[in-house]
Structure formats: C-alpha cells, structure tokens
Design an enzyme around this catalytic site. Structure first.
Site, PDB file in Angstrom:
ATOM      1  N   CYS A   2       0.857  -1.172   0.000  1.00 59.62           N
ATOM      2  CA  CYS A   2       0.000   0.000   0.000  1.00 59.62           C
ATOM      3  C   CYS A   2       0.897   1.226   0.000  1.00 59.62           C
ATOM      4  O   CYS A   2       1.566   1.527   0.987  1.00 59.62           O
ATOM      5  CB  CYS A   2      -0.902   0.009   1.242  1.00 59.62           C
ATOM      6  SG  CYS A   2      -1.902   1.508   1.375  1.00 59.62           S
ATOM      7  N   GLU A 121      -3.845   0.828  -6.056  1.00 58.07           N
ATOM      8  CA  GLU A 121      -2.826  -0.155  -6.427  1.00 58.07           C
ATOM      9  C   GLU A 121      -2.706  -0.153  -7.938  1.00 58.07           C
ATOM     10  O   GLU A 121      -3.667   0.159  -8.641  1.00 58.07           O
ATOM     11  CB  GLU A 121      -3.204  -1.539  -5.904  1.00 58.07           C
ATOM     12  CG  GLU A 121      -2.054  -2.528  -5.904  1.00 58.07           C
ATOM     13  CD  GLU A 121      -0.852  -2.010  -5.145  1.00 58.07           C
ATOM     14  OE1 GLU A 121       0.078  -1.488  -5.827  1.00 58.07           O
ATOM     15  OE2 GLU A 121      -0.822  -2.106  -3.915  1.00 58.07           O
TER      16      GLU A 121
END
Length: 270
Positions: A2, A121
């Site tokens: 992340c 992402e």
C-alpha cells in the site's frame, strides 16, 4: 503493498465511526482538508488506544482511551539515527513483523488503525508488440462507503542530541501499514494488499494490554475473509493519481471500462 490511499472524512466523522476521541481537531485547531492522494511521509490520521496519563505522566492501568491522532506515514524505529528511515518503512509484512527489529516491539504494544476511504494499487502490464509496458491504477473501497480500517503499527522516535533534537524537540510519532497476501480478484491487480480489519477485530487489535502472541491478535494477522472481500469494490481510475501533486475528488472517479485495456474481472466480486 500500500503506497497510496485516500482519506477524505473529517476527524469528527471518523471519531464517531471509530468510537474515539477526536484529538486531531483539538490539536490542529482547524479543519483538516480531505486528502485524495495520501503519500508516504505525510501526516495521517491514526486510531490508537492508550492508558490515559495524569499531569505527572503516570498511566492509569485500569482504563484506556481510544483517540484519533496525527502520525507521520513511514515508521521510524526508536533506534534510528535520523527520521529518513521512515520513507522505506511505509509497509510491514504481517507474516514477518513479529521477527523484524523495526516492527516487533510496536506489534507487541503499539498497534493502531489507519482509516481510509480506500487504497490505490497499480496493475502492471508487460509490453507487447502492440503496446508499451504500462501500469493501470485501481481504487479499492467498501461498496457501501464505510471507512476501511487498515491495520497499522506506530512508534515514537526522538533524537538524542544535535540539530535533529532542535528540529524535533518533541520527537516524532510515525506509523506503518501492515500488508498481507491479496485475496480473490484483488490478486489480479497486485499480490499484496493492506491488512484490512473488520469491525469485530478493532477492540482486540487496539487493546494495548493484549500481547501480539495472543490468539485474539494472531487471528487477524492473515488475509481477510471472503465475506470482507465480497464487500469491496475495485474500480479503474485515472493515472493522474500517479503524481502526488494531483489531489482532488476526481481521482476517485471510475474510468469507463472501454478506456481500460484488459480490465480485471469485476464481476467476480460479491
């Protein structure tokens, strides 16, 4: 991993959602702006639970208080010589955090939650004869608009002397996001994801008196359930999110599937 997320809700709203005291607004003294493109080393909101201290600094062992705090994203170990180490420690693998010198003490006693609207992402695409190598950003969030609770660890760092002590006289409170193996359709985008905790995990995770080896904590150091994953929505978004200079609501606007080359199979969700 992340490396970018969105956090747009006001501290007062997050305090209600996480049943916490809003110490962010109290300290800042002004309204905190929505952040649609949270990047490493920025100050972010964390939910922590600690034993309150009296005027002399003595902790009350019989009670705890849950509150929102501002922390810098990128954990700086207490033994680090300078805070630059934090830029390399924005994530910690949940599978090995207990073994790593930078994270094991924080996992034992300084766990937190990092509220997020969702995380970004990038899906990598190899070059072909017709297309260059590329990365398509996706935004993952709860379909009902609720806040994600990303499991995190926090740490306090303070320089011992010199110019750094003058620069950080009160020290720094920093945090990292725990990650785990991606589940189901999420793995089509990236093989890692933030460790997202369901509401029924929050109490045990935040309790400073619960050791990390306890079953109630160990039970959550693993990929999320199929039920939680089914409640998520994954949408392709503009590559404007690639630049930290871009920070506006349109970053969350889903792209038309026709604009996306080989989109992931969103129908697998739910």
């Amino acid at each position: 991993m992340c490396g970018r997320y969105a956090s747009t809700k006001a501290p007062t709203d997050l305090a209600e959602e996480f049943t916490a005291v809003d110490a962010v607004s109290e300290k800042a003294g002004e309204e905190r702006r929505p952040d649609y493109n949270v990047a490493p080393t920025r100050d972010v909101i964390a939910v922590v639970q600690r034993h309150p201290r009296d005027a002399e600094g003595n902790a009350d062992p019989d009670t705890t208080e849950r509150s929102l705090r501002l922390v810098r994203w990128g954990l700086v170990p207490f033994w680090a010589k300078d805070p630059s180490a934090g830029a390399r420690m924005i994530n910690a693998r949940s599978e090995t955090a207990a073994e790593k010198p930078a994270f094991r003490k924080a996992l034992a006693a300084r766990r937190c939650l990092l509220p997020a609207d969702g995380w970004y992402e990038w899906q990598r695409r190899a070059a072909t004869k017709d297309h260059k190598a590329s990365k398509q950003p996706y935004f993952t969030h709860y379909a009902d608009g609720g806040s994600l609770a990303m499991a995190g660890l926090w740490e306090f760092w303070r320089p011992k002397e010199g110019e750094l002590l003058e620069k950080y006289p009160d020290g720094l409170v920093t945090a990292t996001v725990l990650t785990t193996g991606a589940v189901g359709p999420l793995a089509q985008v990236h093989d890692r994801m933030p460790l997202v905790l369901p509401r029924d995990a929050w109490d045990a995770w935040l309790d400073p008196d619960t050791d990390a080896k306890a079953d109630s904590v160990q039970a959550w150091l693993r990929p999320p359930s199929e039920e939680l994953v089914a409640s998520l929505e994954i949408v392709p978004v503009s590559d404007r999110v690639n630049s930290v200079k871009n920070n506006s609501a349109d970053l969350l606007t889903p792209l038309d599937p026709a604009q996306v080359e080989e989109p992931i199979q969103l129908d697998l969700l739910g």
